[in-house]
Scaffold this motif. Sequence first.
Motif, PDB file in Angstrom:
ATOM      1  N   ASP A  96       0.808  -1.217   0.000  1.00 37.03           N
ATOM      2  CA  ASP A  96       0.000   0.000   0.000  1.00 37.03           C
ATOM      3  C   ASP A  96       0.845   1.273   0.000  1.00 37.03           C
ATOM      4  N   ARG A  97       2.105   1.163  -0.329  1.00 36.05           N
ATOM      5  CA  ARG A  97       3.005   2.328  -0.241  1.00 36.05           C
ATOM      6  C   ARG A  97       2.583   3.489  -1.138  1.00 36.05           C
ATOM      7  N   TYR A  98       1.784   3.223  -2.165  1.00 33.56           N
ATOM      8  CA  TYR A  98       1.361   4.303  -3.067  1.00 33.56           C
ATOM      9  C   TYR A  98      -0.130   4.610  -2.926  1.00 33.56           C
ATOM     10  N   ASP A  99      -0.723   4.191  -1.830  1.00 35.98           N
ATOM     11  CA  ASP A  99      -2.113   4.543  -1.557  1.00 35.98           C
ATOM     12  C   ASP A  99      -2.169   5.989  -1.049  1.00 35.98           C
ATOM     13  N   GLY A 100      -3.284   6.631  -1.290  1.00 37.74           N
ATOM     14  CA  GLY A 100      -3.459   7.989  -0.783  1.00 37.74           C
ATOM     15  C   GLY A 100      -2.664   9.017  -1.570  1.00 37.74           C
ATOM     16  N   ASP A 101      -2.315  10.090  -0.898  1.00 41.98           N
ATOM     17  CA  ASP A 101      -1.607  11.200  -1.532  1.00 41.98           C
ATOM     18  C   ASP A 101      -0.135  10.872  -1.670  1.00 41.98           C
ATOM     19  N   VAL A 102       0.331  10.739  -2.910  1.00 42.16           N
ATOM     20  CA  VAL A 102       1.755  10.479  -3.156  1.00 42.16           C
ATOM     21  C   VAL A 102       2.494  11.769  -3.516  1.00 42.16           C
ATOM     22  N   LEU A 103       1.761  12.862  -3.733  1.00 43.49           N
ATOM     23  CA  LEU A 103       2.365  14.091  -4.234  1.00 43.49           C
ATOM     24  C   LEU A 103       3.030  14.943  -3.159  1.00 43.49           C
ATOM     25  N   GLY A 104       2.538  14.872  -1.925  1.00 42.87           N
ATOM     26  CA  GLY A 104       3.139  15.653  -0.852  1.00 42.87           C
ATOM     27  C   GLY A 104       3.122  17.145  -1.128  1.00 42.87           C
ATOM     28  N   ASP A 105       4.169  17.825  -0.640  1.00 36.98           N
ATOM     29  CA  ASP A 105       4.243  19.281  -0.736  1.00 36.98           C
ATOM     30  C   ASP A 105       4.818  19.789  -2.052  1.00 36.98           C
ATOM     31  N   ASP A 106       5.391  18.897  -2.851  1.00 43.02           N
ATOM     32  CA  ASP A 106       6.000  19.313  -4.112  1.00 43.02           C
ATOM     33  C   ASP A 106       5.542  18.375  -5.230  1.00 43.02           C
ATOM     34  N   PRO A 107       4.282  18.549  -5.672  1.00 45.78           N
ATOM     35  CA  PRO A 107       3.711  17.632  -6.664  1.00 45.78           C
ATOM     36  C   PRO A 107       4.537  17.502  -7.945  1.00 45.78           C
ATOM     37  N   VAL A 108       5.084  18.583  -8.429  1.00 41.69           N
ATOM     38  CA  VAL A 108       5.822  18.523  -9.687  1.00 41.69           C
ATOM     39  C   VAL A 108       7.102  17.706  -9.516  1.00 41.69           C
ATOM     40  N   ALA A 109       7.802  17.893  -8.416  1.00 38.71           N
ATOM     41  CA  ALA A 109       9.036  17.131  -8.182  1.00 38.71           C
ATOM     42  C   ALA A 109       8.747  15.637  -8.031  1.00 38.71           C
ATOM     43  N   VAL A 110       7.674  15.304  -7.337  1.00 37.67           N
ATOM     44  CA  VAL A 110       7.315  13.885  -7.175  1.00 37.67           C
ATOM     45  C   VAL A 110       6.931  13.302  -8.527  1.00 37.67           C
ATOM     46  N   TRP A 111       6.154  14.044  -9.310  1.00 37.24           N
ATOM     47  CA  TRP A 111       5.803  13.596 -10.653  1.00 37.24           C
ATOM     48  C   TRP A 111       7.064  13.359 -11.485  1.00 37.24           C
ATOM     49  N   GLU A 112       7.997  14.309 -11.464  1.00 37.91           N
ATOM     50  CA  GLU A 112       9.208  14.195 -12.271  1.00 37.91           C
ATOM     51  C   GLU A 112       9.995  12.926 -11.926  1.00 37.91           C
ATOM     52  N   ARG A 113      10.122  12.642 -10.642  1.00 36.26           N
ATOM     53  CA  ARG A 113      10.848  11.440 -10.215  1.00 36.26           C
ATOM     54  C   ARG A 113      10.114  10.190 -10.675  1.00 36.26           C
ATOM     55  N   ALA A 114       8.792  10.147 -10.461  1.00 33.55           N
ATOM     56  CA  ALA A 114       7.999   8.982 -10.865  1.00 33.55           C
ATOM     57  C   ALA A 114       8.086   8.761 -12.371  1.00 33.55           C
ATOM     58  N   ALA A 115       7.987   9.841 -13.145  1.00 32.21           N
ATOM     59  CA  ALA A 115       8.037   9.739 -14.608  1.00 32.21           C
ATOM     60  C   ALA A 115       9.410   9.241 -15.066  1.00 32.21           C
ATOM     61  N   ARG A 116      10.448   9.775 -14.477  1.00 34.42           N
ATOM     62  CA  ARG A 116      11.816   9.373 -14.855  1.00 34.42           C
ATOM     63  C   ARG A 116      12.047   7.887 -14.570  1.00 34.42           C
ATOM     64  N   GLU A 117      11.640   7.441 -13.388  1.00 31.40           N
ATOM     65  CA  GLU A 117      11.856   6.042 -13.014  1.00 31.40           C
ATOM     66  C   GLU A 117      10.986   5.098 -13.843  1.00 31.40           C
ATOM     67  N   ALA A 118       9.759   5.493 -14.132  1.00 29.80           N
ATOM     68  CA  ALA A 118       8.884   4.653 -14.959  1.00 29.80           C
ATOM     69  C   ALA A 118       9.417   4.569 -16.384  1.00 29.80           C
ATOM     70  N   ARG A 119       9.853   5.696 -16.930  1.00 29.20           N
ATOM     71  CA  ARG A 119      10.406   5.700 -18.283  1.00 29.20           C
ATOM     72  C   ARG A 119      11.608   4.768 -18.360  1.00 29.20           C
ATOM     73  N   THR A 120      12.488   4.839 -17.389  1.00 23.90           N
ATOM     74  CA  THR A 120      13.659   3.964 -17.357  1.00 23.90           C
ATOM     75  C   THR A 120      13.228   2.502 -17.308  1.00 23.90           C
TER      76      THR A 120
END
Length: 188
Positions: A65-89
């Motif tokens: 359940d580590r990705y349940d709920g709010d995964v964006l925290g206080d810096d949504p764009v930075a969290v998105w960027e990391r998630a996108a980079r890791e998924a693309r890889t």
Amino acid sequence: MRLTEAYERALAGFDRRVRLVGAGQWDAPTPCAQWSVRDLVNHVTGEQLWAPHLLRGETLTEVGDRYDGDVLGDDPVAVWERAAREARTAFTGPGALDAPVHTSGGLTPAEDYARQMTLDLTVHAWDLARGTDTDDRLDEEVAEMVFTYVEPQIGGWQGFGIFDPPVEVAPDAPVQERLVALLGRDPA
């Protein structure tokens, strides 16, 4: 077009729109009736966070359940960027699409999972653009590929409540309009 190229282009399209979200727009509504802009970005970000785990062969239970709920925290764009980079890889690595992955629908060929993720990125890029009043034009080749994937399956998916019923558009409408309408969104 190769599937991984379609995924990368869909990812880039969603990424471009995340970067355009203004400070006061995170609570704005989207075409997804129960989701604000933040909810929508949270959903897509969560999906991207799951991808590296699933493509490594982890089960749903192992990811937990580590990705349940709010995964964006206080810096949504930075969290998105990391998630996108890791998924693309994960999606573009050697042999990434060779083995099946565990999904809520059971063991799924990785290529089908990549198509589903490309669909998710594509339609939600349009939703995000509409929610933030920015350019909603989709990559036409990606939209065509996604439409070709979705059209024969939409009837079976309707019972799951994933998409609203299709909206009627002219059969010769541009592919973007036919795609979003097929997925229950009014292109007008």
